[in-house]
Write an enzyme that holds these catalytic residues in place. Structure first.
Site, PDB file in Angstrom:
ATOM      1  N   GLY A   1       0.825  -1.205   0.000  1.00 34.91           N
ATOM      2  CA  GLY A   1       0.000   0.000   0.000  1.00 34.91           C
ATOM      3  C   GLY A   1       0.852   1.243   0.000  1.00 34.91           C
TER       4      GLY A   1
ATOM      5  CB  CYS B   1       3.069   0.022  -6.694  1.00 34.09           C
ATOM      6  SG  CYS B   1       3.331  -1.694  -7.178  1.00 34.09           S
TER       7      CYS B   1
ATOM      8  CB  SER C   1       5.017   5.783   2.425  1.00 32.46           C
ATOM      9  OG  SER C   1       4.465   7.049   2.118  1.00 32.46           O
ATOM     10  CE  LYS C   2      -2.271   9.369   7.082  1.00 33.42           C
ATOM     11  NZ  LYS C   2      -3.450  10.218   6.701  1.00 33.42           N
TER      12      LYS C   2
ATOM     13  CD  GLU D   1       7.021  -5.530  -1.769  1.00 32.15           C
ATOM     14  OE1 GLU D   1       7.255  -4.705  -2.660  1.00 32.15           O
ATOM     15  OE2 GLU D   1       7.867  -6.341  -1.364  1.00 32.15           O
TER      16      GLU D   1
ATOM     17  N   GLY E   1       2.050   2.314   5.749  1.00 30.49           N
ATOM     18  CA  GLY E   1       3.238   1.497   5.983  1.00 30.49           C
ATOM     19  C   GLY E   1       3.909   1.840   7.302  1.00 30.49           C
TER      20      GLY E   1
END
Length: 484
Positions: free
Chosen positions: A196, A253, A198-199, A218, A201
């Site tokens: 998904g 992505c 980075s937030k 990822e 993550g």
């Protein structure tokens, strides 16, 4: 989990207890169990293709061609590879030992982590859910899959057929949104894989840190393309379009995010892209059945905000028409985009392609390296030195020269990010390795038990051990005989 029942902390504890009890029996470690589950997973893809295609179309109006090639076929391929290679992957790896441990032998044994959590994404909801599950099962783990609530039709389909085909005591699906994911992250897992942004993550990583749980992230990022002038322009344009708009209409992505090319070459590149876009999607691309829609109104509005930014006003040289009712945006090309514009500082994840121009192509490397490391980076050139510089100087999850996105389909290559684009990787054997702990094992006999390793320590013993550690047979011989 049953869609009609509430998934809360107590539900999670009951589920975790069952999964750990199943794992403790050792059945998931057997080759036979793993193969059985992989075959059953393959049956889902083979026997229910029409329903999978319908679910993907319902979630994102994904064209049947893309749904089959990018999701169903890749899952079948991944599953078949794991079934074919599993015995070899499971076999302990023999390794050498040292003179210090003589006589001895050693091996590396791949053992499952235990109970693992896989949190999937909405843009490739079938592929990104089941591909890591294949690796987790092949490695012998019990698994919980949390599909994305943003792709509800595929999530429901996965819950239904995983419940029917897989060992329900070892492989489970939890549907839901943020509350359910939060409950899952409160549990103690042996490994987590999240796909998904980075937030989220960071949230996953913080939750895992409480239990010292290893994590694979990822994520994404702004994947650049450097385009040289010494190329087959028609083929390059087709491949750029395929990777950008032919992959979920940019909602991927590893989809190209922006192009860097020279000021002199940019007009030719734009003209070629326009021509091929016309051939692929026609004069009214908003009506094309070969372009996915934007997944929901939130993402649609976010993309419109990027297009309507004052800093890119007048920079749209092609497309950008919008259909708010059907959540569609026509493929848009923006030329000479300022580096401080919104579109150059947020991951696009949609059908917008920015072009940055430079005087010399070598300047591209500074632009890319001044930004967070991307998940993928692409280069179109026939220049050998430029290829070498690209490979040597650009840090990204993966690199591809003279094409886009296809490296994702190669199971002998790891897929994963670096820095802001993620950590860890999977695909093929790398999936098996990701969900396996590599356990070091050494075997010794009772022969060769040297008294020199034990107290009382003496100068002669130290001299002997130094000779052994240095690997000098002459010095060992001298030490044994007491010679100077």
């Amino acid at each position: 989990m049953d869609n009609d029942s509430k998934f809360d902390g107590e539900s999670a504890r009951v589920m975790m207890k069952e999964l750990r009890e199943t794992y403790s029996t050792g059945k998931t470690k057997s080759y036979e169990w793993r193969i059985c589950q992989l075959n059953n997973l393959l049956k889902i893809a083979e026997f229910h293709e029409p329903e999978i295609l319908q679910a993907l179309h319902s979630d994102i109006s994904k064209p049947e061609f893309e749904s089959f090639v990018h999701e169903i076929w890749l899952i079948k391929t991944s599953c078949k590879l794991a079934i074919k290679e599993l015995k070899r992957w499971m076999k302990p790896e023999k390794v050498g030992t040292t003179l210090v441990t003589f006589p001895s032998s050693a091996e590396i044994v791949a053992e499952p982590f235990g109970v693992v959590l896989i949190i999937s994404a909405w843009n490739y909801p079938f592929l990104l859910s089941l591909d890591p599950v294949i690796g987790a099962i092949a490695a012998g783990n019990t698994v919980v899959l949390k599909p994305s609530e943003v792709s509800p039709a595929t999530s429901s389909l996965l819950a239904k057929y995983i419940g029917e085909y897989m060992d329900s005591s070892a492989v489970k699906v939890v549907e839901g949104a943020i509350p359910e994911t939060s409950v899952l992250l409160e549990q103690k897992w042996d490994k987590i894989l999240y796909t998904g942004n980075s937030k989220v993550g960071r949230i996953v990583l913080a939750a895992a840190a409480k239990h010292l749980t290893p994590v694979v992230l990822e994520l994404g990022g702004k994947s650049p393309i450097i385009v040289d002038s010494d190329i087959d322009l028609k083929i390059a344009a087709r491949r750029i379009i395929s990777g950008k708009w032919g992959c979920n209409n940019g909602q991927a992505c590893i989809s190209p995010d922006y192009i860097i090319t020279t000021k002199d070459f940019a007009p030719k590149l734009v003209d070629s892209l326009k021509l091929q876009l016309l051939k692929f999607y026609g004069e009214e691309p908003l009506k094309s059945d070969d372009l996915s829609r934007v997944v929901n109104s939130n993402h649609f509005n976010r993309l419109i905000k990027l297009l309507d930014d004052d800093k890119v006003s007048g920079k749209i040289v092609h497309g950008g028409q919008r259909d708010i009712v059907n959540l569609k945006i026509a493929p848009a090309i923006l030329l000479d985009v300022p580096e401080d514009s919104l579109i150059m500082n947020e991951e696009i994840f949609g059908p917008l392609l920015a072009i940055v121009t430079v005087d010399r192509l070598e300047e591209s490397f500074n632009i890319i390296n001044s930004r967070p490391k991307p998940l993928a980076a692409y280069l179109f050139t026939n220049n050998k030195k430029l290829k070498e510089k690209f490979v040597g100087d650009v840090s990204a999850g993966g690199l591809l020269i003279n094409d886009t996105t296809l490296h994702l389909t190669v199971p002998t290559l790891p897929f994963g990010g670096v820095g802001e684009s993620g950590m860890g990787g999977y695909h093929g054997k790398f999936s098996f390795d990701t969900f396996s702990h590599k356990k070091a094992v050494m075997y010794r006999s009772y022969l060769g038990d040297a008294s020199e390793r034990y107290p009382p320590y003496t100068t002669r013993k130290l001299r002997f051990l130094k000779a052994v550690m240095n690997g000098s047979f002459l010095d060992i011989f001298r030490a044994i005989l007491g010679w100077p």
